[in-house]
Design a protein around this motif. Sequence first.
Motif, PDB file in Angstrom:
ATOM      1  N   GLU A   1       0.843  -1.210   0.000  1.00  0.00           N
ATOM      2  CA  GLU A   1       0.000   0.000   0.000  1.00  0.00           C
ATOM      3  C   GLU A   1       0.873   1.252   0.000  1.00  0.00           C
ATOM      4  O   GLU A   1       0.358   2.366   0.101  1.00  0.00           O
ATOM      5  N   GLY A   2       2.181   1.058  -0.036  1.00  0.00           N
ATOM      6  CA  GLY A   2       3.091   2.208  -0.057  1.00  0.00           C
ATOM      7  C   GLY A   2       3.478   2.709   1.321  1.00  0.00           C
ATOM      8  O   GLY A   2       4.168   3.724   1.451  1.00  0.00           O
ATOM      9  N   ARG A   3       3.065   2.014   2.398  1.00  0.00           N
ATOM     10  CA  ARG A   3       3.455   2.433   3.745  1.00  0.00           C
ATOM     11  C   ARG A   3       4.910   2.045   4.002  1.00  0.00           C
ATOM     12  O   ARG A   3       5.366   0.986   3.578  1.00  0.00           O
ATOM     13  N   LYS A   4       5.602   2.921   4.731  1.00  0.00           N
ATOM     14  CA  LYS A   4       7.033   2.740   4.974  1.00  0.00           C
ATOM     15  C   LYS A   4       7.268   2.282   6.410  1.00  0.00           C
ATOM     16  O   LYS A   4       6.633   2.783   7.339  1.00  0.00           O
ATOM     17  N   TYR A   5       8.158   1.331   6.579  1.00  0.00           N
ATOM     18  CA  TYR A   5       8.476   0.805   7.908  1.00  0.00           C
ATOM     19  C   TYR A   5       9.986   0.705   8.083  1.00  0.00           C
ATOM     20  O   TYR A   5      10.713   0.450   7.116  1.00  0.00           O
ATOM     21  N   MET A   6      10.423   0.812   9.341  1.00  0.00           N
ATOM     22  CA  MET A   6      11.797   0.473   9.636  1.00  0.00           C
ATOM     23  C   MET A   6      11.854  -1.017   9.982  1.00  0.00           C
ATOM     24  O   MET A   6      11.090  -1.499  10.812  1.00  0.00           O
ATOM     25  N   ASP A   7      12.768  -1.721   9.352  1.00  0.00           N
ATOM     26  CA  ASP A   7      12.899  -3.158   9.594  1.00  0.00           C
ATOM     27  C   ASP A   7      13.805  -3.384  10.801  1.00  0.00           C
ATOM     28  O   ASP A   7      15.021  -3.215  10.710  1.00  0.00           O
ATOM     29  N   CYS A   8      13.223  -3.739  11.923  1.00  0.00           N
ATOM     30  CA  CYS A   8      14.029  -3.980  13.132  1.00  0.00           C
ATOM     31  C   CYS A   8      14.224  -5.467  13.401  1.00  0.00           C
ATOM     32  O   CYS A   8      14.508  -5.873  14.525  1.00  0.00           O
TER      33      CYS A   8
ATOM     34  N   ALA B   1      27.927  -1.393  14.732  1.00  0.00           N
ATOM     35  CA  ALA B   1      27.015  -2.190  15.567  1.00  0.00           C
ATOM     36  C   ALA B   1      27.371  -2.018  17.038  1.00  0.00           C
ATOM     37  O   ALA B   1      26.488  -1.924  17.899  1.00  0.00           O
ATOM     38  N   ALA B   2      28.681  -1.968  17.321  1.00  0.00           N
ATOM     39  CA  ALA B   2      29.114  -1.806  18.708  1.00  0.00           C
ATOM     40  C   ALA B   2      28.656  -0.450  19.246  1.00  0.00           C
ATOM     41  O   ALA B   2      28.055  -0.351  20.326  1.00  0.00           O
ATOM     42  N   GLU B   3      28.901   0.582  18.456  1.00  0.00           N
ATOM     43  CA  GLU B   3      28.602   1.940  18.894  1.00  0.00           C
ATOM     44  C   GLU B   3      27.089   2.185  18.997  1.00  0.00           C
ATOM     45  O   GLU B   3      26.579   2.617  20.039  1.00  0.00           O
ATOM     46  N   MET B   4      26.378   1.862  17.929  1.00  0.00           N
ATOM     47  CA  MET B   4      24.924   2.070  17.923  1.00  0.00           C
ATOM     48  C   MET B   4      24.244   1.142  18.937  1.00  0.00           C
ATOM     49  O   MET B   4      23.239   1.500  19.551  1.00  0.00           O
ATOM     50  N   GLY B   5      24.798  -0.054  19.099  1.00  0.00           N
ATOM     51  CA  GLY B   5      24.219  -1.029  20.027  1.00  0.00           C
ATOM     52  C   GLY B   5      24.318  -0.569  21.471  1.00  0.00           C
ATOM     53  O   GLY B   5      23.351  -0.672  22.239  1.00  0.00           O
ATOM     54  N   ASP B   6      25.489  -0.050  21.836  1.00  0.00           N
ATOM     55  CA  ASP B   6      25.655   0.476  23.202  1.00  0.00           C
ATOM     56  C   ASP B   6      24.638   1.576  23.466  1.00  0.00           C
ATOM     57  O   ASP B   6      24.033   1.658  24.537  1.00  0.00           O
TER      58      ASP B   6
ATOM     59  N   PRO C   1      18.004  -4.029  14.054  1.00  0.00           N
ATOM     60  CA  PRO C   1      17.918  -3.338  12.755  1.00  0.00           C
ATOM     61  C   PRO C   1      19.182  -3.606  11.928  1.00  0.00           C
ATOM     62  O   PRO C   1      20.198  -4.025  12.485  1.00  0.00           O
ATOM     63  N   PRO C   2      19.122  -3.352  10.622  1.00  0.00           N
ATOM     64  CA  PRO C   2      20.346  -3.455   9.825  1.00  0.00           C
ATOM     65  C   PRO C   2      21.464  -2.607  10.445  1.00  0.00           C
ATOM     66  O   PRO C   2      21.196  -1.547  11.039  1.00  0.00           O
ATOM     67  N   LEU C   3      22.702  -3.066  10.303  1.00  0.00           N
ATOM     68  CA  LEU C   3      23.822  -2.402  10.976  1.00  0.00           C
ATOM     69  C   LEU C   3      24.167  -1.061  10.336  1.00  0.00           C
ATOM     70  O   LEU C   3      24.948  -0.299  10.901  1.00  0.00           O
ATOM     71  N   VAL C   4      23.586  -0.780   9.187  1.00  0.00           N
ATOM     72  CA  VAL C   4      23.856   0.495   8.513  1.00  0.00           C
ATOM     73  C   VAL C   4      22.997   1.625   9.084  1.00  0.00           C
ATOM     74  O   VAL C   4      23.054   2.754   8.608  1.00  0.00           O
ATOM     75  N   ILE C   5      22.239   1.345  10.117  1.00  0.00           N
ATOM     76  CA  ILE C   5      21.326   2.349  10.687  1.00  0.00           C
ATOM     77  C   ILE C   5      22.106   3.583  11.179  1.00  0.00           C
ATOM     78  O   ILE C   5      23.188   3.457  11.744  1.00  0.00           O
ATOM     79  N   THR C   6      21.525   4.765  10.945  1.00  0.00           N
ATOM     80  CA  THR C   6      22.152   5.999  11.429  1.00  0.00           C
ATOM     81  C   THR C   6      21.608   6.311  12.824  1.00  0.00           C
ATOM     82  O   THR C   6      20.564   5.794  13.234  1.00  0.00           O
ATOM     83  N   GLN C   7      22.313   7.181  13.526  1.00  0.00           N
ATOM     84  CA  GLN C   7      21.868   7.563  14.861  1.00  0.00           C
ATOM     85  C   GLN C   7      20.478   8.214  14.818  1.00  0.00           C
ATOM     86  O   GLN C   7      19.644   7.975  15.674  1.00  0.00           O
ATOM     87  N   GLU C   8      20.259   9.010  13.787  1.00  0.00           N
ATOM     88  CA  GLU C   8      18.970   9.683  13.640  1.00  0.00           C
ATOM     89  C   GLU C   8      17.842   8.656  13.467  1.00  0.00           C
ATOM     90  O   GLU C   8      16.784   8.766  14.092  1.00  0.00           O
ATOM     91  N   GLU C   9      18.088   7.673  12.643  1.00  0.00           N
ATOM     92  CA  GLU C   9      17.088   6.620  12.424  1.00  0.00           C
ATOM     93  C   GLU C   9      16.855   5.831  13.720  1.00  0.00           C
ATOM     94  O   GLU C   9      15.722   5.495  14.068  1.00  0.00           O
ATOM     95  N   LEU C  10      17.946   5.575  14.418  1.00  0.00           N
ATOM     96  CA  LEU C  10      17.837   4.822  15.663  1.00  0.00           C
ATOM     97  C   LEU C  10      17.047   5.620  16.704  1.00  0.00           C
ATOM     98  O   LEU C  10      16.208   5.077  17.419  1.00  0.00           O
ATOM     99  N   ASP C  11      17.303   6.928  16.776  1.00  0.00           N
ATOM    100  CA  ASP C  11      16.569   7.784  17.714  1.00  0.00           C
ATOM    101  C   ASP C  11      15.070   7.717  17.442  1.00  0.00           C
ATOM    102  O   ASP C  11      14.262   7.632  18.370  1.00  0.00           O
ATOM    103  N   TRP C  12      14.716   7.729  16.171  1.00  0.00           N
ATOM    104  CA  TRP C  12      13.302   7.646  15.811  1.00  0.00           C
ATOM    105  C   TRP C  12      12.708   6.310  16.272  1.00  0.00           C
ATOM    106  O   TRP C  12      11.622   6.263  16.850  1.00  0.00           O
ATOM    107  N   ALA C  13      13.461   5.220  16.045  1.00  0.00           N
ATOM    108  CA  ALA C  13      12.969   3.897  16.450  1.00  0.00           C
ATOM    109  C   ALA C  13      12.814   3.827  17.973  1.00  0.00           C
ATOM    110  O   ALA C  13      11.815   3.300  18.485  1.00  0.00           O
ATOM    111  N   ILE C  14      13.790   4.375  18.690  1.00  0.00           N
ATOM    112  CA  ILE C  14      13.748   4.339  20.154  1.00  0.00           C
ATOM    113  C   ILE C  14      12.509   5.088  20.671  1.00  0.00           C
ATOM    114  O   ILE C  14      11.852   4.641  21.616  1.00  0.00           O
TER     115      ILE C  14
END
Length: 403
Positions: free
Chosen positions: A40-47, A314-319, A380-393
Amino acid sequence: MNKKSTQDYIALENEYNAHNYKPLDVVLARGEGVWVWDVEGRKYMDCLSAYSAVNQGHCHPRIVQAMVDQARKLALTSRAFRNDQLPLFAKELCELVGYEMMLPMNSGAEAVETALKATRKWGYEVKGVADGQAEIIACTGNFHGRTITIITFSPEEQYREGFGPFTPGFKLIPYGDAGALERAITPNTAGFIFEPVQGEGGVIVPQAGYLQRVRQLCDEHNVLMIADEIQSGLGRTGKLLACDHENVRPDVVTLGKALSGGMYPVSAVVASKEVLGVFNPGDHGSTFGGNPLACIVAREALQVIQDEKLCERAAEMGDYLLSRLQAVDSPHVKLVRGKGLFVGIVLKYEAGGARRFCEALQERGVLAKETHEHVIRLAPPLVITQEELDWAIEQVSDVLMMD
Ligand SMILES: *Cc1c(COP(=O)(O)O)cnc(C)c1O
């Protein structure tokens, strides 16, 4: 022709596809990086990242390019002939993970089966176990795949029910308990198979020192230490292999999932020549294992992990993810655990199961899947940015605050 809706696709699948899964009701049609879009064109973050198969992100342009170029040249020769990609893949994988030899397969379960076969044959030919007596020890809470032999030592009653008789020669011991391993080892024990972090078991990280103790015990008793890194390996936990966190080198490692960046089923076993050397021509094989398309995809997928420093990411974003989630003051949460970008939010029993939280996340554009009944897994994929991660959190925190 009318465009099909989500409900149309679900109805077709329910009609014609065996009901061996219970997916969330979202029908995906496109992916890019950490994002996927439904019909339907809806966008999701794949976690979930396809259980860590898309660590490199969906449809990574470099892996797509390598795959398309190779698909135009040569896709499959069978192993009856040689191809010009397998030798390069074998060398690059062995050098990257620090092993002497590899054996390529397709699915993770096949890599596990291959490791079990190698371990048994090593037990007879190298260790000197009497014919037919080799034992392999596995852990409670494990997930190693779905073949009849592998489900023999699955602790999940549902995975086994109705599928017997099973394969003899396996023993189960509690995960994370080195004393239990010591007690279970006999002169016939050829190997100990385990996940350095249990994924399907609910993102269970063993106590510090466990991997080192297992290494010691396997050395003392001449038992192969077999790490199933199909989910935990290739960057997910913040190191190339999860065993690297304790500087432990298993004798045998199974890899899969992110080995292809999700583009194609590629798995492998890596080990010493002493172990993989037990296979003679005709002992074992696979029509598709080691095909040129698989090999080029895997070579590029491994190169992307290195070039984009995905382990470090992954280490940095994961922490960061772990500390932010641990700070959420939700009445439903028992604890948050994990390593790297592999995080489990364990809910209290009274929270009524993780599924309703996953459904609420879906409404907010985050795709996550419960594992067991009470754990929300975030990977989430390891290419996630901090901004994307903040949104997910933010989405996860809000959902954890609902009634
Ligand atoms: C997913 C998984 C497997 C099985 O891989 P398939 O490709 O589904 O056969 C084996 N071991 C572990 C640890 C896994 O996470």
